[in-house]
Write an enzyme that holds these catalytic residues in place. Structure first.
Site, PDB file in Angstrom:
ATOM      1  N   ASP A 195      45.155  58.277 -15.012  1.00 30.31           N
ATOM      2  CA  ASP A 195      44.971  58.988 -13.760  1.00 30.31           C
ATOM      3  C   ASP A 195      45.855  60.233 -13.778  1.00 30.31           C
ATOM      4  O   ASP A 195      46.998  60.186 -14.243  1.00 30.31           O
ATOM      5  CB  ASP A 195      45.359  58.065 -12.592  1.00 30.31           C
ATOM      6  CG  ASP A 195      45.052  58.671 -11.248  1.00 30.31           C
ATOM      7  OD1 ASP A 195      44.014  58.319 -10.676  1.00 30.31           O
ATOM      8  OD2 ASP A 195      45.862  59.480 -10.754  1.00 30.31           O
ATOM      9  N   ASP A 232      37.971  71.068 -10.454  1.00 29.68           N
ATOM     10  CA  ASP A 232      36.863  70.665 -11.329  1.00 29.68           C
ATOM     11  C   ASP A 232      37.052  71.225 -12.737  1.00 29.68           C
ATOM     12  O   ASP A 232      36.800  70.532 -13.735  1.00 29.68           O
ATOM     13  CB  ASP A 232      35.532  71.157 -10.764  1.00 29.68           C
ATOM     14  CG  ASP A 232      35.088  70.371  -9.539  1.00 29.68           C
ATOM     15  OD1 ASP A 232      35.695  69.313  -9.272  1.00 29.68           O
ATOM     16  OD2 ASP A 232      34.155  70.827  -8.855  1.00 29.68           O
ATOM     17  N   GLU A 270      39.679  61.587 -10.392  1.00 33.21           N
ATOM     18  CA  GLU A 270      40.538  61.994 -11.510  1.00 33.21           C
ATOM     19  C   GLU A 270      40.978  60.797 -12.343  1.00 33.21           C
ATOM     20  O   GLU A 270      41.975  60.858 -13.054  1.00 33.21           O
ATOM     21  CB  GLU A 270      41.763  62.743 -10.982  1.00 33.21           C
ATOM     22  CG  GLU A 270      42.756  61.903 -10.201  1.00 33.21           C
ATOM     23  CD  GLU A 270      42.426  61.764  -8.716  1.00 33.21           C
ATOM     24  OE1 GLU A 270      43.329  61.406  -7.953  1.00 33.21           O
ATOM     25  OE2 GLU A 270      41.262  62.014  -8.322  1.00 33.21           O
TER      26      GLU A 270
END
Length: 332
Positions: free
Chosen positions: A194, A211, A237
């Site tokens: 993460d 993005d 994410e």
């Protein structure tokens, strides 16, 4: 288009087929006279068209067997009627008898039913070639359909932003890899990672930059994974990497390497903006009592990820780092 043709009949039957059929076949035609041998051949190298000699034992059974095989429905089965008794009955009873026989043949699994009489050899050959064209068209449409389905499946299983496998792909792949690992008695591990404080990137620079950062991260991860590793975008994410043939200790090494390659160099969003990020990772390995779908394995890896974030982020945590039966609350 190359055409694979199978002949279930005698050598004499084979030699009476039009020359154009031999010319269209991908390989030299051979006559198979045994039902079980024909079944094996069909299952091993599925033909596009099969010519079946009606007078041969097992001909009707072969047509019926083909009809029952859903995965072989694209094969065009041509039953050629050469039984003397049936030919005599046809001459005596006329077209009504021919219609009854044709209906029976089609109901038994044949896609086409052709009468083979010496007096009408030219017409028979033309009809065989016509049915060969039908089989070719049918096979080409089937191949086109398979290709389109393959493309649609790839689209359905790919994350549109990062081009990694998506969560749906993980739901399909994880049980498959678990089964494979258990059947082959090989280890299987999982890494969940993460991006630390990713929300701050979106809040400060906007979602378009966020993005782009995800795309650059996935490119860097993809270039630093082994051929045996499979990466997925799990959501937002968060990413998952399945590590085949990898023990827990080896998975920790992989996790440390991924953490290093992400954190050691900034990500260039454009010519004016670079962003430094770190990642937290959780590692778990397949155990004997894990369920077949991989939910327990996924849960343990997720608990390790939460532990890594709770203990300061930018680190790798394995299941052995956690105390038994520990449960962690989510960390933002």
């Amino acid at each position: 288009m190359n055409m694979k043709i199978l002949v279930f009949g005698s050598y004499d039957f084979l030699t009476k087929l039009p020359d154009q059929i031999h010319e269209r076949a991908t390989v030299d035609l051979v006559a198979i006279m045994d039902f079980h041998q024909a079944v094996i051949q069909i299952q091993t190298a599925s033909p596009d068209v099969i010519f079946v000699q009606a007078s041969l034992n097992g001909s009707v059974e072969l047509c019926g067997w083909l009809k029952e095989q859903t995965q072989l429905s694209c094969i065009h089965c041509i039953l050629v009627e050469d039984r003397l008794q049936q030919l005599v009955q046809r001459n005596q009873n006329g077209w009504n008898w021919e219609l009854e026989m044709t209906t029976a043949a089609l109901n038994q699994g044949a896609d086409a039913y052709i009468w083979q009489g010496e007096a009408e050899e030219i017409a028979t050959h033309h009809l065989m070639l016509g049915q060969l064209t039908v089989g070719l068209r049918k096979a080409q449409k089937y191949r086109d359909l398979l290709e389109k389905n393959h493309i649609l499946s790839a689209i359905a299983l790919a994350d549109s932003l990062t081009d990694l496998n998506n969560r749906r792909a993980l739901d399909w792949e994880l049980p498959r890899q678990i089964t494979k690992a258990r059947n082959q008695h090989t280890p299987l591990s999982m890494v969940i990672l993460d991006i630390d404080y990713f929300k701050r990137v979106n809040d400060q620079y906007g979602h378009l930059v966020g993005d782009r950062l995800l795309q650059l991260l996935c490119t860097r991860l993809r270039h630093n994974l082994r051929s045996q590793d499979t990466a997925f975008r799990y959501g937002g994410e968060e990413f998952i990497v399945l590590l085949a043939h990898t023990t827990g200790e080896e998975a920790l090494i992989v996790g440390e390497r991924l953490k290093r390659i992400v954190g050691e160099q900034p990500f260039g969003i454009n010519s004016k903006l670079t962003i430094d990020i770190t990642i937290s990772l959780g590692v778990a390995s397949l155990e004997d009592d894990d369920d077949e779908q991989g939910m327990s394995l996924l849960h343990r890896a997720d608990q390790c990820l939460l532990a890594a974030k709770k203990s300061g982020r930018n680190r790798v945590m394995g299941w052995h780092h956690l105390s038994p039966h520990s449960t962690l609350e989510a960390v933002s």
